[in-house]
Design an enzyme around this catalytic site. Structure first.
Site, short mmCIF file in Angstrom:
data_model
loop_
_atom_site.label_atom_id
_atom_site.label_comp_id
_atom_site.label_asym_id
_atom_site.label_seq_id
_atom_site.Cartn_x
_atom_site.Cartn_y
_atom_site.Cartn_z
CD GLU A 190 54.22 18.49 -36.47
OE1 GLU A 190 53.11 18.03 -36.85
OE2 GLU A 190 54.58 19.65 -36.70
CG HIS B 107 58.61 16.77 -44.38
ND1 HIS B 107 59.39 17.53 -45.22
CD2 HIS B 107 58.90 17.19 -43.12
CE1 HIS B 107 60.13 18.36 -44.51
NE2 HIS B 107 59.85 18.19 -43.23
#
Length: 363
Positions: A306, A251
């Site tokens: 996600e 991320h």
């Protein structure tokens, strides 16, 4: 110069806080991970809008208010029906929300306006999705809470408790995430003393871009390809050794474990055994983290939100086309909270730009 305004503080906020190095996400002074695991959607929304936890009476009032805005007005159904068949769901939501902006949305923005938009967006999504599938419209079920009713309107069937719980956790974790692109867009719009509907429409248009609200189709495909726990290690090792990226890991903000992924993992573990897809996701995430540490030591590559978003959406049988719209159905709470906060201490956003073109010769 800071391209894209990276690192520039553009506003002060009491709504949320992110510490990417330590993996912390805070909603109004509370650990968002705990909020996601212990609160309902309605309780978390109340916290973001009002800055405090609701008591039972306040929670009941909010739940009733959200329910009162679930029904689509006839004119909005007509508008949705006349939109092009190939318009994606985000375009439909954007158009529908802009059409809601009547005189009741004039300056200044209110929590009542935020509740109206939050209550109706799931109905917009469900109505359009079923229309395109040539399925009859499913009216809201007043006995169900916000998230359960969303699933019910999409499918026409009572959703499983495990599916409601998993989706509710996901939607709470995506209510708010600081000064991201769509939130900034909403704050810029309201800073002109525009209206809540226009500000949220701006945010939806920003969320529509794949660099912000893109669907986790890569994660879904990865889990589809792996198929079973027995195949996972061989499949993952081959991908890493071939230099390919494992989708759903790493991320750009969080340099340690994404707290939203941690909460979704805990929820998946809570309902594990009730859904084989979630069981597979748990196994793959644990194994992939181990292999990434082995092959890429020091890179700190962990599952992000996600990854588990894909697992949750697949487990409840939502296709990729519903991912960003569902993200939008939750993030409208954060957008509207920021809109209200911006209006309370408003200064119009007016950054400068650096001209790099040709200059004429002036007399």
């Amino acid at each position: 110069m800071n391209q894209g305004l990276k690192g520039i503080v553009a506003a002060q906020t009491a709504i949320s806080y992110i510490d990417g190095n330590k993996g912390h996400l805070v909603y109004r002074g509370f650990d968002a991970k705990k909020i996601a695991l212990e609160f309902s959607f309605e309780e978390a929304a109340y916290l973001l809008w009002y800055g405090q936890k609701p008591n039972q009476a306040q929670l009941a009032d909010l739940a009733d208010a959200l329910k009162s805005h679930r029904t689509l007005p006839g004119y909005l159904m007509d508008i949705i029906d006349t939109l092009p068949q190939d318009m994606d769901l985000m375009g439909v939501i954007r158009t529908a929300v802009s059409a809601l902006g009547d005189a009741s949305f004039e300056w200044m923005p209110t929590t009542e306006q935020a509740i109206k938009l939050t209550g109706i967006i799931p109905s917009i999504i469900a109505y359009r999705k079923r229309k395109l599938a040539n399925k009859p419209y499913v009216a809201p079920n007043e006995e169900l809470n916000h998230v359960a009713n969303y699933l019910y309107m999409l499918t026409g069937e009572m959703p499983l408790p495990a599916h409601i719980s998993a989706l509710e956790t996901y939607m709470i974790l995506t209510l708010e995430h600081g000064m991201n692109a769509s939130t900034f867009s909403a704050r810029v719009t309201i800073s002109t003393e525009s209206d809540m509907a226009s500000a949220v429409t701006s945010a939806i248009g920003t969320m529509k871009g794949p660099l912000h609200g893109g669907a986790p189709s890569g994660v879904t495909q990865m889990l589809n390809d792996i198929k079973s726990e027995e195949r996972a290690e061989k499949w993952l090792r081959e991908k890493i050794e071939n230099g390919e990226r494992l989708m759903g890991f790493g991320h750009r903000v969080y340099k340690t474990t994404d707290p939203r992924a941690e909460a979704l993992r805990e929820k998946a573990m809570e309902v594990s055994g009730q859904d084989k897809w979630l069981d597979l996701a748990l196994h793959v995430e644990k194994l992939a983290a181990k292999l990434l540490a082995e092959y890429k030591p020091g890179r700190n590559l962990y599952a992000n939100v996600e990854f588990y978003a894909a697992a949750v959406m697949r487990a409840i049988d939502m296709d990729d086309a519903l991912f960003t719209p569902t993200f939008t159905a939750s993030r409208v709470v954060g957008w509207s909270a920021h809109v209200i906060e911006q209006a309370e201490h408003n200064t119009i956003f007016r950054p400068n730009s650096e001209y790099i073109g040709h200059l004429p010769e002036f007399e």
